[in-house]
Design a protein around this motif. Structure first.
Motif, short mmCIF file in Angstrom:
data_model
loop_
_atom_site.label_atom_id
_atom_site.label_comp_id
_atom_site.label_asym_id
_atom_site.label_seq_id
_atom_site.Cartn_x
_atom_site.Cartn_y
_atom_site.Cartn_z
N SER A 8 -62.51 -2.71 6.68
CA SER A 8 -61.42 -1.89 7.22
C SER A 8 -61.18 -0.66 6.38
N ARG A 19 -66.78 -4.09 15.08
CA ARG A 19 -65.41 -4.56 14.94
C ARG A 19 -65.02 -5.52 16.04
N LYS A 59 -56.36 -0.69 19.33
CA LYS A 59 -56.78 -0.62 17.93
C LYS A 59 -57.84 0.46 17.69
N ARG A 97 -59.31 -4.71 -1.84
CA ARG A 97 -59.15 -3.27 -2.04
C ARG A 97 -59.03 -3.00 -3.53
N SER A 100 -55.96 5.23 4.75
CA SER A 100 -54.61 5.73 4.98
C SER A 100 -53.65 5.16 3.94
N GLU A 101 -53.89 3.93 3.49
CA GLU A 101 -53.03 3.39 2.43
C GLU A 101 -53.22 4.21 1.15
N ASP A 160 -60.90 2.41 7.21
CA ASP A 160 -59.93 3.38 7.74
C ASP A 160 -58.52 3.02 7.28
N ALA A 161 -58.20 1.72 7.42
CA ALA A 161 -56.86 1.29 7.04
C ALA A 161 -56.65 1.54 5.56
N TYR A 178 -60.50 -10.38 7.55
CA TYR A 178 -59.14 -9.86 7.68
C TYR A 178 -58.35 -9.87 6.39
#
Ligand code: HEM
Lengths: 270, 450
Positions: free
Chosen positions: B431, A179, A87, B407, B437-438, B433-434, B403
């Motif tokens: 998150s 993280r 990850k 957004r 990219s989305e 980074d995720a 988790y």
């Protein structure tokens, strides 16, 4: 072939992985790291086989004495490592983390740890034992990784302040520590606190009795809650966060070892 | 009042409390809890008094520790409520129109130009956002359109759900502490016991101990029957980890023991001068049994499972385990006592028999039986369902907080003739980074689509 042979093969594979990882660290070439990862992965497979073997042979979960639980913690650490590498791509922390795995394996193979499988006392014959111990130790494996990255952070931060170059940037290390804790904290909460309470309630009729092991799990949990709040709400990052993560892991370590040897209570069966 | 509210809602207080509670909990594991004064005195000398006065010896039940926990709970309540209403407003009635410079300060942003009019561009953008599961709101102003798209709004409330879970657990703890109790029931087979504060009785039908081949205990199994008005309503085999629940009471297999008040003992009588002489006899407490072929009756006055001589020379038992079984026996000839004393199962050559009259007899304690008793712990814990509910909130909240990050994407679209200029920016609570990219994917496909 038997369980101790498999354990030995695992140990050798992990040592090889560590050697290759350090070769990568010092040579700065990519190939040894790839080989190291393959050895670690092969070690994980053999280790899994060893744990299954042990479970079938003894007829109970493979973490009811210190030898078994050290071996399981090493297994969980490698598993955590593979997830983290996949990850977060932080290969340069790998060699140092492998040292923890090697230490666990060495401790497990030391003659101080009785290896024979003993029959389970009635309180340990429960499916909750499986859930409680396995999930908790997996959570602790992530805390262990955060411990390593936090120490590396302190080193990298000091270097960066002196204007030296670092292999891994302090910022990356700080973020990976967080993280890992974001994965470890829910796992530890589920395994260590929730499943622990369910099991205690089933076995002893009380979900919380302030026995030293319970109390130290709670202390560990509080330290990581402190980590999250100082970071999320008060915006602490970097050095202070790293110190809390280190203290948290030391508390987890004490819960795991110290309580069994230094304090007494319901849990000191191991 | 205001400043009190302010300190109760502050996270600084939470951090101070967390540190104090953590340190106090640790202290409680260093000082053994709930022991006798003598034990503390032996350990700590003069300090024992101070420790007991500060309630360090029952730390987790002390008023000050409970007060700390309650203050902590209050802190969570005030702090969470204080932050809740802006969050609720933001999630149910979000501001849709924004200034362009508010987007310009975001880290994740993009500028696009489409060769189509504003309406077609709006349709296109909305389609792209909803394929990524965003919920879109919009307002319009002349030639401008404002979009606010959002998903996973529960992520914002993750921490609140965690805190709610902790509060429910603390509440459960208080309810258990006030309304709960525990009690040990010691049963021998066939006994019926009344359950304290309940309207039913419990009977032990059968009790078995299972052993591993090496002799250690594998399991205890008690077959228990619940009796209501003397009628059986429920039978269950209770083992460790498999309790019986009935009407809010839970019965646990806690331990086992022997009923040492009425054992049956086998004794061998021998003669020193005559090695072939051997008579076996079964003794029960206070029963005179004639020794076959002799003009002697033997009786057992007392049986002790774990014989020890105490500090003041008194004879007692060290434990309820048969570690050093001993029987006190007497020999009678008619109404005349001719000997009495202790014999030991573990030390056949050692006896403490005082003879009043010359005899050649010796006695050995060969075997002993006592009926086993099962110790069943009863507990009533009215808070326990709160605990499990709190745990579920706690875990769900953690999942949402870590988790299921919220957004948000905002866009300002300006139509200039047949062209549309789009300014887009986004925020993720975790998150990043995720999300980045989305966000890039979404803007990329808006750029490409016709
Ligand atoms: C042991 C007790 C506590 C636990 C386990 C806990 C847990 C958490 C968790 C998991 C988060 C989310 C962190 C993240 O998003 O990374 C959080 C956030 C937060 N906690 Fe706690 N908490 C506790 C006590 C408290 C207390 C006493 C306060 C009161 C002042 C507090 C105030 C906050 C605030 C203000 C946030 C940020 C909320 C937000 O971002 O929406 N917490 N807590």
């Amino acid at each position: 072939m038997n369980e101790s042979t498999l354990f030995l093969i695992t140990f050798i594979l992990y040592i090889l992985a560590t050697v290759f990882y350090f070769a990568f660290l010092f040579s700065k070439k990519e190939n040894p790291a790839k080989t190291g990862f393959k050895f670690a992965f092969a070690g994980l497979l053999v280790h899994t086989l060893a744990l299954i073997w042990r479970t079938v042979e003894s007829g109970h979960a493979p973490f009811t004495n210190m030898y078994e639980s050290l071996s399981f913690l090493a297994w969980a650490s490698i598993l955590a490592y593979i997830v983290i590498e996949w990850k977060f791509k932080i290969r340069k922390a790998g060699p140092y983390f492998m040292l923890i795995v090697i230490a666990l394996m060495a401790l497990a193979s030391s003659p101080l740890m009785p290896k024979e499988a003993t029959p389970l006392v009635p309180a340990l014959q429960s499916y909750w034992l499986w859930l409680h111990v396995s999930v908790t130790l997996l959570g602790e494996a992530f805390f262990a990784f955060a411990f390593i990255t936090s120490i590396l952070y302190l080193v990298a931060d000091a270097k960066e302040k002196r204007g030296e170059k670092t292999g891994l940037s302090a910022e990356k290390l700080d973020s990976v520590s967080y993280r890992c804790i974001a994965i470890g904290f829910p796992l530890f909460t589920l395994g260590g606190i929730v499943f622990g309470m369910v099991w205690a309630y089933n076995a002893w009729g009380s979900w919380w009795s302030w026995d030293p092991k319970e109390t130290w799990s709670l202390i560990t949990w509080f330290v990581f809650a402190l980590y999250l709040h100082t970071r999320i709400v008060m915006g602490w990052k970097g050095r202070r966060s790293a110190y809390i993560a280190i203290i948290g892991f030391l508390a987890a370590l004490f819960t795991y070892f110290g309580v069994n040897y230094l304090l007494t209570g319901l849990h000191s069966y191991a | 009042m205001k400043s009190l509210f302010k300190s109760l809602s502050s996270v600084k207080l939470a951090i101070v409390l967390l540190i104090i509670i953590t340190a106090a909990s640790g202290l409680g594991t260093l000082i053994p809890q709930l022991r006798s004064h003598d034990e503390y005195f032996a350990r700590y000398g003069q300090w024992a008094n101070l420790f007991q006065r500060l309630q360090l010896t029952k730390l987790y039940q002390s008023w000050w520790f409970i007060a700390l926990l309650l203050l902590f709970a209050l802190n969570i309540i005030v702090c969470t409520l204080d932050r809740l209403s802006p969050k609720l407003k933001r999630s149910f009635r979000p501001r849709v129109s924004v200034e362009e410079k508010e987007i310009a300060v975001l880290k994740i942003k993009e500028k696009l130009k489409k060769h189509m009019n504003l309406d077609s561009a709006r349709e296109l953008v909305k389609r792209e956002l909803s394929t990524k599961h965003y919920r879109v709101r919009e307002t319009q102003e002349e030639n401008k359109s404002f979009l606010y798209a959002r998903k996973r709004v529960l992520g914002w409330f993750g921490a609140d759900i965690v805190h709610l879970g902790i509060l429910i657990i603390i509440a459960g703890g208080i309810i258990s502490g006030i309304g709960g109790f525990r009690w040990n029931l010691t049963f021998s087979e066939g006994r019926i016991l009344e359950i304290p504060r309940a309207d039913f009785k419990l009977k032990l039908d059968k009790f078995e101990t299972e052993y591993y081949p090496n002799g250690s205990v594998k399991d205890w199994k008690s077959t228990l029957t619940v009796l209501e008005d003397e009628k059986p309503v429920l039978t269950k085999i209770v083992e460790v980890n498999h309790p019986l629940s009935y009407k809010g009471y839970v019965f646990y297999q806690s331990s086992y023991g022997w009923d040492w008040t009425s054992p049956s003992v086998e004794i061998w009588a021998k003669k020193r001068q005559n090695p072939s002489f051997l008579k076996k006899m079964e003794l029960k407490i206070r029963e005179r049994v004639p020794l076959e072929g002799e003009d002697i009756e033997v009786s057992m006055l007392e049986f002790i499972p774990d014989f020890v001589i105490g500090d003041q020379g008194q004879i007692t038992t060290r434990s309820l385990e048969p570690n050093n079984p001993a029987a006190f026996i007497e020999g009678w000839q008619g109404e005349e006592k001719i000997f009495s004393g202790w014999i030991f199962a573990k030390f056949p050559d050692f006896d403490r028999i005082h003879s009043e009259k010359e005899t050649d007899l010796t006695f050995e304690l060969k075997d002993f039986k006592a009926s086993q008793v099962s110790v069943i712990q009863l507990s009533k814990d009215p808070g326990v369902n709160f605990i499990w509910a709190g745990c579920i909130f706690l875990m769900l909240g953690l999942l949402f907080a870590f988790y299921w990050p919220t957004r948000e994407i905002r866009m300002v679209m300006e139509g200039i003739g047949n062209k549309t200029e789009i300014i887009a920016g986004g925020i993720a609570s975790k998150s990043k980074d995720a999300f980045q990219s989305e966000f890039a994917k979404i803007t990329e496909s808006i750029r490409r689509s016709k």
